[in-house]
Design an enzyme around this catalytic site. Sequence first.
Site, PDB file in Angstrom:
ATOM      1  N   SER A 156     -45.355  64.467  37.422  1.00  0.00           N
ATOM      2  CA  SER A 156     -46.728  64.290  36.943  1.00  0.00           C
ATOM      3  C   SER A 156     -47.254  65.611  36.344  1.00  0.00           C
ATOM      4  O   SER A 156     -46.819  66.682  36.758  1.00  0.00           O
ATOM      5  CB  SER A 156     -47.566  63.879  38.156  1.00  0.00           C
ATOM      6  OG  SER A 156     -48.738  63.233  37.795  1.00  0.00           O
ATOM      7  N   TYR A 190     -62.545  65.368  33.448  1.00  0.00           N
ATOM      8  CA  TYR A 190     -62.395  66.073  32.177  1.00  0.00           C
ATOM      9  C   TYR A 190     -63.126  65.276  31.084  1.00  0.00           C
ATOM     10  O   TYR A 190     -63.773  64.271  31.363  1.00  0.00           O
ATOM     11  CB  TYR A 190     -60.916  66.300  31.871  1.00  0.00           C
ATOM     12  CG  TYR A 190     -60.259  67.319  32.805  1.00  0.00           C
ATOM     13  CD1 TYR A 190     -60.962  67.884  33.873  1.00  0.00           C
ATOM     14  CD2 TYR A 190     -58.948  67.727  32.626  1.00  0.00           C
ATOM     15  CE1 TYR A 190     -60.371  68.827  34.714  1.00  0.00           C
ATOM     16  CE2 TYR A 190     -58.348  68.668  33.470  1.00  0.00           C
ATOM     17  CZ  TYR A 190     -59.072  69.213  34.515  1.00  0.00           C
ATOM     18  OH  TYR A 190     -58.495  70.144  35.346  1.00  0.00           O
ATOM     19  N   ARG A 214     -54.040  58.477  31.020  1.00  0.00           N
ATOM     20  CA  ARG A 214     -54.406  58.523  32.442  1.00  0.00           C
ATOM     21  C   ARG A 214     -55.906  58.320  32.526  1.00  0.00           C
ATOM     22  O   ARG A 214     -56.682  59.086  31.937  1.00  0.00           O
ATOM     23  CB  ARG A 214     -53.996  59.874  33.037  1.00  0.00           C
ATOM     24  CG  ARG A 214     -54.485  60.081  34.432  1.00  0.00           C
ATOM     25  CD  ARG A 214     -53.841  61.293  35.087  1.00  0.00           C
ATOM     26  NE  ARG A 214     -52.544  60.933  35.649  1.00  0.00           N
ATOM     27  CZ  ARG A 214     -51.846  61.707  36.482  1.00  0.00           C
ATOM     28  NH1 ARG A 214     -52.321  62.883  36.844  1.00  0.00           N
ATOM     29  NH2 ARG A 214     -50.679  61.328  36.956  1.00  0.00           N
TER      30      ARG A 214
HETATM   31  C1  LIG Z   1     -51.238  72.069  40.954  1.00  0.00           C
HETATM   32  C2  LIG Z   1     -51.708  70.751  40.389  1.00  0.00           C
HETATM   33  C3  LIG Z   1     -52.151  70.693  39.071  1.00  0.00           C
HETATM   34  C4  LIG Z   1     -52.539  69.451  38.507  1.00  0.00           C
HETATM   35  N1  LIG Z   1     -52.866  69.392  37.172  1.00  0.00           N
HETATM   36  C5  LIG Z   1     -53.040  68.187  36.587  1.00  0.00           C
HETATM   37  C6  LIG Z   1     -53.137  68.062  35.177  1.00  0.00           C
HETATM   38  O1  LIG Z   1     -52.986  69.030  34.404  1.00  0.00           O
HETATM   39  N2  LIG Z   1     -53.353  66.816  34.667  1.00  0.00           N
HETATM   40  C7  LIG Z   1     -53.475  65.719  35.486  1.00  0.00           C
HETATM   41  O2  LIG Z   1     -53.690  64.613  34.992  1.00  0.00           O
HETATM   42  N3  LIG Z   1     -53.339  65.807  36.804  1.00  0.00           N
HETATM   43  C8  LIG Z   1     -53.096  67.006  37.372  1.00  0.00           C
HETATM   44  N4  LIG Z   1     -52.857  67.074  38.721  1.00  0.00           N
HETATM   45  C9  LIG Z   1     -52.748  65.830  39.502  1.00  0.00           C
HETATM   46  C10 LIG Z   1     -51.282  65.394  39.607  1.00  0.00           C
HETATM   47  O3  LIG Z   1     -50.739  65.090  38.333  1.00  0.00           O
HETATM   48  C11 LIG Z   1     -51.139  64.161  40.501  1.00  0.00           C
HETATM   49  O4  LIG Z   1     -51.801  63.085  39.894  1.00  0.00           O
HETATM   50  C12 LIG Z   1     -51.727  64.397  41.886  1.00  0.00           C
HETATM   51  O5  LIG Z   1     -51.244  65.622  42.437  1.00  0.00           O
HETATM   52  C13 LIG Z   1     -51.374  63.245  42.842  1.00  0.00           C
HETATM   53  O6  LIG Z   1     -49.980  63.054  42.925  1.00  0.00           O
HETATM   54  P1  LIG Z   1     -49.138  63.590  44.222  1.00  0.00           P
HETATM   55  O7  LIG Z   1     -49.737  62.936  45.446  1.00  0.00           O
HETATM   56  O8  LIG Z   1     -47.738  63.139  43.960  1.00  0.00           O
HETATM   57  O9  LIG Z   1     -49.291  65.082  44.254  1.00  0.00           O
HETATM   58  C14 LIG Z   1     -52.522  68.293  39.308  1.00  0.00           C
HETATM   59  C15 LIG Z   1     -52.111  68.378  40.642  1.00  0.00           C
HETATM   60  C16 LIG Z   1     -51.682  69.581  41.185  1.00  0.00           C
HETATM   61  C17 LIG Z   1     -51.179  69.629  42.613  1.00  0.00           C
END
Ligand SMILES: Cc1cc2nc3c(=O)[nH]c(=O)nc-3n(C[C@H](O)[C@H](O)[C@H](O)COP(=O)(O)O)c2cc1C
Length: 388
Positions: free
Chosen positions: A22, A183, A231
Amino acid sequence: MSALFSPYTLKGVTLRNRIAMSPMTMYRSVDGKANDFHVMLLGSRAAGGFGLVFPEQIAILPEGRTSVGCGGLYDDAQIESWKRCTDLIKDMGAVPAIQLGHTGRKGSEVKPWEGGQQLPPDHPDGWQVVGPSALPYGGKYQYPVHALTREEIKAIHRAYADAARRAVDAGFEWLELHFAHGYLGASFFSPLANQRSDEYGGSLEGRARYHLEAIDAVRAVWPERFPLTMRLGSDDLNERGVQFDESIIAVGWMKEHGLDLADLSLGINTDEMRDKPFDELGFMLARAERLRREVGMPVATSWNLGIPALAERIVRDQLVDVVMLGRPALSNPHWPVWAARELEHDDPFALVPEDWAWWLRNFRAHPSCIGWPDPAPVDVDAALRATA
Ligand SMILES: Cc1cc2nc3c(=O)[nH]c(=O)nc-3n(C[C@H](O)[C@H](O)[C@H](O)COP(=O)(O)O)c2cc1C
């Protein structure tokens, strides 16, 4: 046959499995360019078996970044740096994806581990943040928001198209528009942030116009053979904000405008959410399944899906088409290899480059010393006694 490890074709692109890294903002760019850090981060996940690999949100304009350290494709000079990443991702057998976005009123920020505060417009590393209305998010996002004029919105849509054109040149083959997490896209969709009285506000149709025009602008330049996804901040978890029923309707319109897949997330347009499900397993799944069924469109989602058996089950039961992993991809670059082994895949090593796979298959090791947790842990004291 594992569902999670079945190939997935969308438009002219086939993923080797349903596992995506992601998008995750990393604050490591200089002038919006990728560098060795990004090559390492993305290349290792592609070599670790992910089918689809996203860098962080890539900004369509300098003031669309989250911080000065965030990636961008608002300048031709940035193309070559991202191409280094996509070349390696492809070489490692994965598909390179890009998330294009604009951070809007949450931008002009400092790295979280350096305080995370918003910087004022006159700070050398800050800028004037923008939104649909002159409403700051609140909390740490305290500086005045410039309400975009119609002409400025049109310029942002041209910037989406220009960035998409650069994304083709940079070698990306899957494009997601970021309309979530508070955003700019999320702000236009939410009555909590969008209080405009012109055609970009008010009714659901008005609040979705920004997104439909962005999709139109990108679809005009993004090759038909490559998937176009977004998204969405599909629920604000607040009675005055986006309701999921509205998202179902709006995604239906986006589908008519050429959207190929919806990646569902939350609005995060306010801290005042009726519940904060962030530590619950798979809390977006019911919404994803409903949207997939009612809109008849492929879906992806993230949030606490990093258990191999869970990821397998949600693909097999057709709740989602692609599983997005954020934190699991940070903590374990080889998450897919581990999952393949947990799910009794015939050949988990088929996911890593043959340069490693051959040795792992053919150079016999103690079964507990291959680099992953052993379900039958070795008695280390007894083993050491035996070697004495
Ligand atoms: C360090 C970090 C940076 C993130 N930056 C973005 C981003 O640039 N764009 C976005 O849509 N989501 C961003 N997210 C959200 C992740 O893409 C993801 O949707 C979220 O962490 C939930 O998934 P997970 O439970 O597998 O971590 C970020 C998450 C983390 C941990």
